[in-house]
Design a protein around this motif. Sequence first.
Motif, short mmCIF file in Angstrom:
data_model
loop_
_atom_site.label_atom_id
_atom_site.label_comp_id
_atom_site.label_asym_id
_atom_site.label_seq_id
_atom_site.Cartn_x
_atom_site.Cartn_y
_atom_site.Cartn_z
N TRP A 70 0.83 -1.21 0.00
CA TRP A 70 0.00 0.00 0.00
C TRP A 70 0.86 1.26 0.00
O TRP A 70 0.57 2.23 -0.70
CB TRP A 70 -0.95 -0.01 1.19
N ALA A 71 1.92 1.24 0.79
CA ALA A 71 2.82 2.40 0.83
C ALA A 71 3.46 2.61 -0.54
O ALA A 71 3.64 3.76 -0.99
CB ALA A 71 3.90 2.19 1.89
N GLU A 72 3.80 1.52 -1.24
CA GLU A 72 4.41 1.65 -2.56
C GLU A 72 3.41 2.18 -3.58
O GLU A 72 3.75 3.00 -4.45
CB GLU A 72 4.96 0.29 -3.01
N LEU A 73 2.16 1.73 -3.47
CA LEU A 73 1.11 2.25 -4.36
C LEU A 73 0.93 3.75 -4.17
O LEU A 73 0.82 4.52 -5.13
CB LEU A 73 -0.21 1.52 -4.10
N LEU A 74 0.92 4.18 -2.93
CA LEU A 74 0.76 5.61 -2.64
C LEU A 74 1.95 6.41 -3.18
O LEU A 74 1.81 7.55 -3.64
CB LEU A 74 0.62 5.83 -1.13
N ALA A 75 3.13 5.78 -3.14
CA ALA A 75 4.34 6.48 -3.59
C ALA A 75 4.36 6.66 -5.10
O ALA A 75 4.85 7.69 -5.61
CB ALA A 75 5.58 5.70 -3.14
N ILE A 76 3.85 5.69 -5.84
CA ILE A 76 3.91 5.78 -7.30
C ILE A 76 2.65 6.40 -7.90
O ILE A 76 2.61 6.72 -9.09
CB ILE A 76 4.15 4.39 -7.93
N ALA A 77 1.61 6.56 -7.08
CA ALA A 77 0.36 7.13 -7.59
C ALA A 77 0.44 8.66 -7.62
O ALA A 77 1.32 9.28 -7.00
CB ALA A 77 -0.80 6.67 -6.72
N THR A 78 -0.50 9.25 -8.33
CA THR A 78 -0.62 10.71 -8.38
C THR A 78 -1.82 11.12 -7.53
O THR A 78 -2.66 10.29 -7.18
CB THR A 78 -0.85 11.17 -9.83
N PRO A 79 -1.93 12.41 -7.19
CA PRO A 79 -3.10 12.84 -6.41
C PRO A 79 -4.42 12.49 -7.11
O PRO A 79 -5.43 12.22 -6.43
CB PRO A 79 -2.90 14.35 -6.32
N GLU A 80 -4.42 12.47 -8.44
CA GLU A 80 -5.66 12.16 -9.16
C GLU A 80 -6.08 10.68 -8.98
O GLU A 80 -7.23 10.31 -9.24
CB GLU A 80 -5.49 12.44 -10.67
#
Length: 393
Positions: A112-122
């Motif tokens: 989950w932390a990795e997903l948040l790191a590679i995701a954009t605010p959108e």
Amino acid sequence: MHNLEDAAVARRWSELVEQLHHRVDVLAKKFISQVREIPEYGESTVETDEIMQTARETFHRLVNGLRNGGNAEAGADYDADISASLGAKRARAGIPAEALVSAVRLDFTILWAELLAIATPEDAPMLTARVDQVWRVVDEFAVRTHTSYLNERVRMAQEESSIQNEFIARLFSVVSPSADTAAQVAEALGVSANARFGLVAASGSAAARLRAAQVKAAAKRNQRFFLRESGDMAYVFWPVAAARTGEVKAVIATVPQVFADIPCGVAEANGLRALPKAARTASSLAALLQPADTGPLSANQAWPRLAKRQLAEAGLDLVEELDAALDPCRGVERERLTEAARHFLQSGSVTLTAEALFCHRNTVLNRLNRFQELTGIDLTVPNQAARLVVAWA
């Protein structure tokens, strides 16, 4: 329009998952750094390289699960192989179940932390909608791994029990085991060959209760309890904790509470080599149990019964001899004489006997003298009084 939006979200999710796929090594390294903070993993002998390889395989499986939309059926055989291997390896390494589950579920935090790191605010609305899916994939893997772990622990326990039973049978197969045999058994059981042991024996329904109590005791205590079965007889033995300096506990005082209400024979052994002898003693005592006995019976308690049985087997019936000697008594005289004799045997005191019977001490002396006149037994002489103790056992 709605379908176009759904397709766009699905494409974006696939993009993020593919990025995770290419970052498996990064995820595994983060897992290594965090899993060692779990005390049981930090102190374990599991090699870092092995944890790293397992982490890579695990994250590959989890990412594939996310690719398949969290479908548990997709790749189920492959997933089962990985989870079965992981659970079995950690069981053999001695990692506690709670620590294993904590480690596996650590995968969710890292993913989950990795997903948040590679995701954009959108991507925030999409991630919010997908959090349950990510958790479900990790949780399913954790459940399968835990199940495999428990199954392996059962197999290990069965193997250990089988090996222990072989050594226990070897110990009890001879009257006097050799020192080498005792040393081998001690190593297999994880005890000292020279320790003091307690042993209880029972047959019939009491044996069934003894077996159940052994399982209960072994599950709840740090102390080791070992079961030996021979025919209808069940034996349980255990190492007795060392007493404090100068303290000597009777064997009956060393019996654990879990066996306290089971009618059984109890004996002790100084060292493993003495256990077969203790087993013979305990089984002899078990054969002497009476309906009034509601707990363990020791030789100190039951020696008169043992002596009486031995004399009977030799053709000597002390009760018959005593009845014949008291036959001349008439009316209540016999009852009063035997009553005085029994009370005197318990205390060895004329005064206490008089108090118990609510009569004068001279009356007690007269009755004891009359008893001696008829039977030839002087109750003040120990080796003569012992005949009565045995006869009335």
